[in-house]
Design an enzyme around this catalytic site. Structure first.
Site, PDB file in Angstrom:
ATOM      1  N   TYR A   4     -18.938  44.956 -66.377  1.00 35.03           N
ATOM      2  CA  TYR A   4     -19.638  43.816 -65.766  1.00 35.03           C
ATOM      3  C   TYR A   4     -19.094  43.636 -64.362  1.00 35.03           C
ATOM      4  O   TYR A   4     -17.886  43.661 -64.147  1.00 35.03           O
ATOM      5  CB  TYR A   4     -19.400  42.558 -66.596  1.00 35.03           C
ATOM      6  CG  TYR A   4     -19.984  41.293 -65.972  1.00 35.03           C
ATOM      7  CD1 TYR A   4     -21.365  41.114 -65.875  1.00 35.03           C
ATOM      8  CD2 TYR A   4     -19.160  40.283 -65.484  1.00 35.03           C
ATOM      9  CE1 TYR A   4     -21.901  39.961 -65.312  1.00 35.03           C
ATOM     10  CE2 TYR A   4     -19.692  39.123 -64.923  1.00 35.03           C
ATOM     11  CZ  TYR A   4     -21.060  38.969 -64.841  1.00 35.03           C
ATOM     12  OH  TYR A   4     -21.586  37.827 -64.279  1.00 35.03           O
TER      13      TYR A   4
ATOM     14  N   ASP B  65     -13.618  47.713 -59.230  1.00 34.01           N
ATOM     15  CA  ASP B  65     -13.824  46.288 -59.447  1.00 34.01           C
ATOM     16  C   ASP B  65     -12.576  45.759 -60.149  1.00 34.01           C
ATOM     17  O   ASP B  65     -12.420  45.918 -61.360  1.00 34.01           O
ATOM     18  CB  ASP B  65     -15.084  46.049 -60.290  1.00 34.01           C
ATOM     19  CG  ASP B  65     -15.330  44.566 -60.525  1.00 34.01           C
ATOM     20  OD1 ASP B  65     -14.428  43.755 -60.213  1.00 34.01           O
ATOM     21  OD2 ASP B  65     -16.416  44.218 -61.020  1.00 34.01           O
TER      22      ASP B  65
ATOM     23  N   LYS C 103     -11.031  35.971 -59.458  1.00 30.61           N
ATOM     24  CA  LYS C 103     -10.155  35.383 -60.483  1.00 30.61           C
ATOM     25  C   LYS C 103      -8.745  35.074 -59.976  1.00 30.61           C
ATOM     26  O   LYS C 103      -8.574  34.077 -59.281  1.00 30.61           O
ATOM     27  CB  LYS C 103     -10.191  36.262 -61.730  1.00 30.61           C
ATOM     28  CG  LYS C 103     -11.654  36.396 -62.203  1.00 30.61           C
ATOM     29  CD  LYS C 103     -11.903  36.794 -63.621  1.00 30.61           C
ATOM     30  CE  LYS C 103     -13.345  36.509 -63.989  1.00 30.61           C
ATOM     31  NZ  LYS C 103     -14.207  37.657 -64.211  1.00 30.61           N
TER      32      LYS C 103
HETATM   33  C1  LIG Z   1     -15.636  37.871 -63.586  1.00 33.23           C
HETATM   34  C2  LIG Z   1     -15.981  39.195 -63.055  1.00 33.23           C
HETATM   35  C3  LIG Z   1     -16.853  39.366 -61.973  1.00 33.23           C
HETATM   36  C4  LIG Z   1     -17.652  38.227 -61.400  1.00 33.23           C
HETATM   37  O1  LIG Z   1     -16.854  37.263 -60.817  1.00 33.23           O
HETATM   38  P1  LIG Z   1     -17.471  35.780 -60.606  1.00 33.23           P
HETATM   39  O2  LIG Z   1     -16.408  35.060 -59.861  1.00 33.23           O
HETATM   40  O3  LIG Z   1     -17.723  35.261 -61.981  1.00 33.23           O
HETATM   41  O4  LIG Z   1     -18.725  35.943 -59.832  1.00 33.23           O
HETATM   42  C5  LIG Z   1     -17.019  40.633 -61.448  1.00 33.23           C
HETATM   43  N1  LIG Z   1     -16.358  41.683 -61.963  1.00 33.23           N
HETATM   44  C6  LIG Z   1     -15.526  41.564 -63.007  1.00 33.23           C
HETATM   45  C7  LIG Z   1     -14.794  42.761 -63.499  1.00 33.23           C
HETATM   46  C8  LIG Z   1     -15.324  40.324 -63.599  1.00 33.23           C
HETATM   47  O5  LIG Z   1     -14.530  40.219 -64.661  1.00 33.23           O
END
Ligand SMILES: *Cc1c(COP(=O)(O)O)cnc(C)c1O
Length: 430
Positions: free
Chosen positions: A144, A239, A267
Site C-alpha cells: 500500500y 516506500d 508516520k
Molecule cells: C500509511 C502509508 C502510506 C500513506 O500515508 P498517509 O499519511 O496515510 O497518506 C503510504 N505508504 C505506506 C507504506 C504506508 O504505510
C-alpha cells in the site's frame, strides 16, 4: 466492557461523516464492530469515551514510536504556538530537519517535506516520471502506498497488461500505466521488464511490507530489484512510510544495505502530526520545482508545528539508538508469547517479525507472499480481536495490519498481552 458511548457517537458520526470516520480502517468493519472513539492516551495506554483503558498496539498506525503524549516529542510545542504556527515563509528548523534526515538516511541527499505519506508517494512517482521521461510504474500486489490514483491498482486475472483499479473513480487510463508484480517473486518482475522495460519510470515497493501484515522482502529479491532497475534506467523507490525510522535509524535501506534512488517517508517523521517527505539522489531531486520542471507544492508543507515535533522525535531517536534494540527485544518476547499461546489452542497462528515490526496471521501456512497472506482466516481474526479487546488489549482492527510497538510498552504490558492471547485464542476457537 461496555461500548455505549462509542456506539452513540458512531450513530451520530454516521449522519455527517461517510461511514462515521475520516479513514476507513477506523470504522472497525473488518472486525464486525463499530468504531471506538478515543478520549485520551498516554504512554502505551489509550482510553476510550466509555472510560475503557487498553494497551494500544495501533500507536496511531505507526507514528508514535515513543508512545502517546511523549514529553520528549512534545517538548517546546507551546513556544511554537506562541511564535505563530505558520508563516508561508521558510524557517530554519526545516533545514535542520532535512539535514537530520539526510544524515540518518544517506540515500536522501535532498529532502522535500509534504503533509502525508500519500503526498510523498504521489510526488515521488511524478518525479520518477519527470526525471526518466517515461510513463509506467511497477508496484507489488499487497503493498500500500497511500490513496494516490495511480497506485490504487491490483493485478487483473492473469494478463499482465490488464490491471484493474482497486477503487471506483480510478480510470482505466490511469490503471494502464501501473504494472503490478508479485511480491518476493522476481520472475514476475522480469516479465514486466521484458515486456515494458524502456517504459518503466520507477519500481515502488515497501521493502518490508507492513500493509498486508508484516512480510519481509527477501534479501535476494530486493537486491535483484536494485540490479534490474539500474540496468534499465528505472528508478527504485523505497516506500519507507512505515519502516523509515522504525526498522532502525536508517530504515529498510540500512537493513538491506541497499540505496534506493528515491525514498518516501511519513508516520514516524511527523511524531503524530500530519507529515510526509520524499527524498533521494541530488541529481534526481534537482528536477523538483523551483529548481527543475517537476511541479510540486504545499501551502502547509514543512509547517513549523509538524517540523518541530518531527525534529524532536528524530533527534531523540538519533541520540538514543538503543531504542531499536529494545523494540526488537520486546517484539521477540511478544512473538514468542503469541506463538507459545497458540500451541495450546485450536487456532493456527503464524507470526512474522522483522526487527521491531511484527504481525499475527490466522493461518498455518508460512507467510512470505501475498497469496499466503490471503490464507489467513479474517473471521477468526475478528473473533480473536474482540476477545483481546474485552481483556483490555487493542490490536489493529484488521488482519492485514501490523502490531505497532512503542518504547512505552512495558514488560507488564507484554505479559498481560501474552496472557490475554491464550484466552482469546481459546475463546475464538470455540
Ligand atoms: C500509511 C502509508 C502510506 C500513506 O500515508 P498517509 O499519511 O496515510 O497518506 C503510504 N505508504 C505506506 C507504506 C504506508 O504505510
Amino acid at each position: 466492557m461496555k461500548f455505549d458511548r462509542s456506539e452513540e457517537l458512531f450513530e451520530r458520526a454516521e449522519k455527517v461523516m461517510p461511514g462515521g470516520v475520516n479513514s476507513p480502517v477506523r470504522a472497525f468493519k473488518s472486525v464486525e464492530m463499530t468504531a471506538l472513539f478515543a478520549k485520551s492516551a498516554s504512554g502505551s495506554k489509550i482510553t476510550d469515551e466509555d472510560g475503557n483503558v487498553y494497551i494500544d498496539y495501533i500507536s496511531s498506525w505507526g507514528p508514535l514510536i515513543l508512545g502517546h503524549a511523549n514529553p520528549e516529542v512534545h517538548k517546546g510545542v507551546m513556544d511554537v504556538f506562541e511564535g505563530g504556527i505558520s508563516y508561508g515563509l521558510s524557517t530554519k528548523k526545516e533545514i535542520e530537519l532535512a539535514e537530520l534526515i539526510s544524515s540518518m538516511y544517506p540515500a536522501a541527499q535532498m529532502v522535500r517535506m509534504v503533509n502525508s505519506g500519500t503526498e510523498a508517494t504521489m510526488s515521488a512517482i511524478r518525479l520518477a516520471r519527470g526525471y526518466t521521461e517515461r510513463s509506467k510504474i511497477l508496484k507489488f500486489e499487497g503493498c500500500y502506498h497511500g490513496h494516490f490514483d495511480g497506485l490504487l491498482v491490483k493485478s487483473g486475472s492473469g494478463a499482465l497488461t490488464f490491471n484493474i483499479p482497486t477503487s471506483k473513480g480510478v480510470t482505466e487510463d490511469i490503471a494502464k500505466d501501473t504494472l503490478v508484480a508479485t511480491y518476493n517473486d522476481f520472475k514476475s518482475v522480469e516479465k514486466c521488464f521484458e515486456e515494458f522495460g524502456p517504459e518503466i519510470a520507477g519500481v515502488i515497493i515497501e521493502p518490508v511490507a507492513g500493509n498486508m501484515g508484516v512480510v519481509e522482502g527477501e534479501r535476494e529479491f530486493i537486491s535483484a530489484l536494485r540490479k534490474i532497475t539500474r540496468e534499465n534506467g528505472t528508478l527504485l523507490i523505497f516506500d519507507e512510510v512505515i519502516t523509515g525510522f522504525r526498522l532502525g535509524l536508517d530504515g529498510a535501506a540500512g537493513y538491506y544495505g541497499i540505496e534506493p534512488d528515491l525514498v518516501c517517508f511519513g508516520k514516524v517523521i511527523g511524531g503524530g502530526l500530519p507529515v510526509g517527505a520524499y527524498g533521494g539522489k541530488r541529481e534526481i531531486m534537482s528536477e523538483v520545482a523551483p529548481l527543475g520542471d517537476v511541479y510540486q507544492a504545499g501551502t502547509l508543507s514543512g509547517n513549523p508545528l509538524a517540523v518541530h515535533l518531527g525534529l524532536n522525535l528524530l533527534s531523540y531517536l538519533n541520540r538514543n539508538p538503543q531504542i531499536y534494540s529494545q523494540l526488537e527485544d520486546r517484539a521477540i518476547r511478544l512473538e514468542e508469547g503469541l506463538v507459545e499461546g497458540a500451541k495450546s489452542g485450536k487456532i493456527p497462528v503464524t507470526v512474522n517479525r522483522v526487527k521491531g515490526m511484527l504481525s499475527m496471521f490466522m493461518t498455518d501456512s508460512p507467510v512470505t507472499t501475498f497469496a499466503q497472506v490471503m490464507t489467513s482466516d479474517t473471521k477468526i481474526y475478528a473473533r480473536y480481536f474482540k476477545k483481546m479487546l474485552s481483556q483490555g488489549i487493542l490490536f489493529p482492527p484488521s488482519q492485514y495490519e501490523g502490531l505497532f510497538l512503542s518504547a512505552a510498552h512495558t514488560d507488564e504490558d507484554l505479559n498481560l498481552t501474552i496472557k490475554a492471547n491464550v484466552n482469546a485464542l481459546r475463546l475464538a476457537g470455540e
